[in-house]
Design an enzyme around this catalytic site. Sequence first.
Site, PDB file in Angstrom:
ATOM      1  CG  ASP A 215     -12.207  -6.066  -2.810  1.00  0.00           C
ATOM      2  OD1 ASP A 215     -11.233  -6.720  -3.210  1.00  0.00           O
ATOM      3  OD2 ASP A 215     -12.158  -4.853  -2.530  1.00  0.00           O
TER       4      ASP A 215
ATOM      5  CG  ASP B 194      -2.019  -0.981   1.153  1.00  0.00           C
ATOM      6  OD1 ASP B 194      -2.226  -1.563   0.064  1.00  0.00           O
ATOM      7  OD2 ASP B 194      -2.692  -1.216   2.171  1.00  0.00           O
TER       8      ASP B 194
END
Length: 254
Positions: free
Chosen positions: A130, A11
């Site tokens: 997701d 990230d």
Amino acid sequence: MLAKRIIPCLDVKDGRTVKGVNFVNLRDAGSALDLASYYSEHGADELVFLDITATVEGRKTLCSFVEQVAKRIAIPFTVGGGIKTEEDVNMILSSGADKISINSSAVRNPSLIDKLSSRFGSQCIVLALDARSNHEMKSGYEVVVDGGRTPTSIDALSWAEEAQLRGAGEILLTSMDSDGTKSGFRVDLNSIISGNISIPVIASGGAGTKEHFKSVFLEGKADAALAASVFHFHEIDIMELKRYLRENGVPVRI
């Protein structure tokens, strides 16, 4: 059988990793560039960078960062996070990324997949899917967006099949039930998706042990497995993981 891939995920915000990392032999453990170089030299097959800077200025910083990564590492890498337009994709690929990943923007505008695959080629379009357990869905899993906060009433398998038809070249499949738990990948979810589409599936969410990787490859039929903290905090060494997988019948590149 094709070699299975191991993919660390970073990230990134303004060129720095924002989830904690613990690398004693890096001068700056927060530098995503240093971390990328480390992984490139220590057995990772690919990398995924998720940009969490959702501003125009952040996008310029990201492209500069991508250019630096492309110069430093010798393995393919994917960039995702807030990508909504063809111009976003063009900027990132032109900066040196091998692939981009799209998620919520594709759910809200499925034709984006067609446009991107037509212009840039399926090989560089990764659909990030997701999924959260929902027994009302045909597959038992529902697509969620906005980091898992928003349900969509879309069946995960139906969306994976549609994405493949529209031109996605790969599915990055994250179990939101398992993400961050280190309790293991959702083998059933990966098996359902992998068993019904022909494009590669990257398993994500739940990695905690070497056994978890073995299970998702052998039982879940995943083509690749992605993880973050178990690699960043040295809980699992990638080369040790690969040797373990090879000893247990999983083909990997060493």
